[in-house]
Write an enzyme that holds these catalytic residues in place. Sequence first.
Site, short mmCIF file in Angstrom:
data_model
loop_
_atom_site.label_atom_id
_atom_site.label_comp_id
_atom_site.label_asym_id
_atom_site.label_seq_id
_atom_site.Cartn_x
_atom_site.Cartn_y
_atom_site.Cartn_z
N LYS A 50 0.84 -1.20 0.00
CA LYS A 50 0.00 0.00 0.00
C LYS A 50 0.88 1.25 0.00
CE LYS A 50 -1.74 3.01 2.52
NZ LYS A 50 -1.71 4.13 1.56
N GLU A 72 9.92 2.38 10.49
CA GLU A 72 10.91 3.44 10.26
C GLU A 72 10.14 4.75 10.27
OE1 GLU A 72 14.01 3.23 10.39
OE2 GLU A 72 14.31 1.08 10.14
N CYS A 75 13.73 11.72 5.82
CA CYS A 75 13.78 11.36 7.24
C CYS A 75 15.18 11.54 7.79
CB CYS A 75 13.30 9.93 7.41
SG CYS A 75 14.13 8.82 6.29
N GLU A 94 9.82 17.15 14.20
CA GLU A 94 10.17 16.99 12.79
C GLU A 94 9.30 17.92 11.94
OE1 GLU A 94 8.98 13.39 10.59
OE2 GLU A 94 11.07 13.23 9.99
P1 NAD Z 1 2.29 8.94 7.13
O1 NAD Z 1 2.54 8.32 8.46
O2 NAD Z 1 1.25 9.98 7.04
O3 NAD Z 1 1.89 7.82 6.06
C1 NAD Z 1 2.72 6.72 5.80
C2 NAD Z 1 1.88 5.60 5.23
O4 NAD Z 1 1.00 5.10 6.24
C3 NAD Z 1 0.99 6.01 4.06
O5 NAD Z 1 0.97 4.99 3.09
C4 NAD Z 1 -0.37 6.15 4.71
O6 NAD Z 1 -1.44 5.94 3.81
C5 NAD Z 1 -0.31 5.01 5.71
N1 NAD Z 1 -1.27 5.13 6.82
C6 NAD Z 1 -1.82 6.24 7.35
N2 NAD Z 1 -2.66 5.91 8.36
C7 NAD Z 1 -2.64 4.57 8.47
C8 NAD Z 1 -3.29 3.63 9.31
N3 NAD Z 1 -4.13 4.02 10.28
N4 NAD Z 1 -3.04 2.33 9.12
C9 NAD Z 1 -2.19 1.91 8.17
N5 NAD Z 1 -1.54 2.75 7.34
C10 NAD Z 1 -1.76 4.07 7.49
O7 NAD Z 1 3.70 9.49 6.63
P2 NAD Z 1 4.01 10.33 5.31
O8 NAD Z 1 3.49 11.72 5.54
O9 NAD Z 1 3.60 9.60 4.09
O10 NAD Z 1 5.61 10.35 5.31
C11 NAD Z 1 6.37 11.26 6.03
C12 NAD Z 1 6.95 10.63 7.28
O11 NAD Z 1 7.69 9.47 6.92
C13 NAD Z 1 7.94 11.51 8.00
O12 NAD Z 1 7.70 11.45 9.40
C14 NAD Z 1 9.29 10.89 7.69
O13 NAD Z 1 10.29 11.12 8.63
C15 NAD Z 1 8.93 9.46 7.62
N6 NAD Z 1 9.95 8.71 6.87
C16 NAD Z 1 10.78 7.89 7.56
C17 NAD Z 1 11.76 7.18 6.90
C18 NAD Z 1 12.67 6.27 7.66
O14 NAD Z 1 13.21 5.38 7.05
N7 NAD Z 1 12.84 6.45 8.95
C19 NAD Z 1 11.90 7.30 5.52
C20 NAD Z 1 11.04 8.16 4.83
C21 NAD Z 1 10.06 8.85 5.52
#
Ligand code: NAD
Length: 483
Positions: free
Chosen positions: A172, A250, A284, A385
């Site tokens: 997803k 992550e 990130c 962040e």
């Molecule tokens: P997000 O948490 O909003 O979404 C991430 C994913 O989770 C999306 O596919 C979203 O549809 C899904 N999601 C949302 N609610 C959910 C639920 N209740 N159940 C299951 N899935 C759900 O994050 P984002 O805005 O897409 O990405 C930005 C964040 O990602 C930042 O905090 C960044 O630091 C982090 N990030 C971390 C890494 C790492 O490796 N540590 C790498 C890239 C991004």
Amino acid sequence: MQVHRNHIAGDWVDSPDAAANTNPSDTRDVVGRYARASQAQALDAVAAAAAAQPRWAASTPQQRADALDGIGREIADRQEELADLLAREEGKPLAEARAEVLRASHIFRFFAGEAMRLGGELLPSTRAGLTVEITREPVGVVSIITPWNFPIAIPAWKIAPALAFGNAVVFKPAELVPGSAWALAEIISRAGLPAGTFNLVMGRGRELGDALLGHPGVAAVSFTGSEATGRKVAQACIGRPGPMAKFQLEMGGKNPLVVLDDADLDVAVACAINGAFFSTGQRCTASSRLIVTPGIHDRFVAAMLARLQTLVVGDARDPRTTIGPVVDATQLRQDCDYIDIGRSEGARLAFGGEALGQVAGRPGHYLQPALFVDTDNTMRINREEIFGPVAAVIRARDADEALALANDTAFGLSSGVCTTSLKQAAHFKRHLQAGMVMVNAPTAGVDPHAPFGGRKGSSHGPREQGRYAAEFYTTVKTAYVAA
Ligand code: NAD
């Protein structure tokens, strides 16, 4: 406009709903229309994966390696087209988008090799007449949930090891970047996997989460995204009826780059500009806290301001652009809110921070990179962040205080130090509390064959990538055999 469909049980299936995907560099430009799966379809995908997984697990390492190698080669062959799509839907400048696509290719090809290398161990037993055999087996069905900021590389670094080690996948992607995910899924769909081994369900996380996390057929969940969502994922994996799911998270970062008095100024500025502002700060691993000791502080700030003047904010697909737009209006609002918060906390905005509205007549989510100075580590801009092109300089008394400030954070993904002293480099490498430490290199930018992950609030569970990925995507079996 044609709707790009989800891929479930080997078929491309219509969904009741679809959403348009727009270009952040020009919001008039619709990239495509992408289906939104229903919950029932997500459950179908889990069931299809569960049915297919034993067949895929029984495939030979060579079959799995060939499939992954083929996927990796096609990604590389189509680098230009995929990079253009990525830049168009996410706003990453073309040069960075090209590098990301190539990295996705390298990851598939690395795991093609890993499929061939998976072995076990044989131990003599402490009991006479017995031997101990240790083997690794697939976990089963893996739900893969990804964020928007690396639309092809993060899916690749989860899907490739999952498939290499004989698991079935329900993928997803983030709502904002279905285009790259769909293109990747289309390539995988032609790789000769048994139908149902790989499934794509595009749609809203909160609607599909129950099926992807709560279904007892899902054995493991690999998630990358925000800390808030990560916590929900963890709770769902533990709180569901039946066996808990294995999970790997992550999440966010608030990564420090320490610049010591003896640093090479040009190196330090290059690291800070790259780490803080490239990919519009939407990494990130971005260096959002620049912790600088007094002997170099003023020269560092002056050189940063000069270098910031040379950055070109613009359309991600214009080759002159060095900083693309912010990904969408919500993220832009968040960035601007934090810039206001920083000002109200007493930080001095030394550069940028203006939302530009449009560039060269194109309406987009453009934001001038922002540099705060005179900040301290207790300010919200240094604790939370932001996930945008916003960095803050913190003056540290000396190297000891710089190290303490660097570690004074709830996160622990990446960290960096710029110094010409071997002794200081060794000291920081040992004592920085982060999964990754960079010496005279940007905090962002990692290799596809090396372990990736963090500590504290940034990560939970085994490392991703490289041979360490086997920890998550396999389960160990210990057999005691009487001769
Ligand atoms: P997000 O948490 O909003 O979404 C991430 C994913 O989770 C999306 O596919 C979203 O549809 C899904 N999601 C949302 N609610 C959910 C639920 N209740 N159940 C299951 N899935 C759900 O994050 P984002 O805005 O897409 O990405 C930005 C964040 O990602 C930042 O905090 C960044 O630091 C982090 N990030 C971390 C890494 C790492 O490796 N540590 C790498 C890239 C991004």
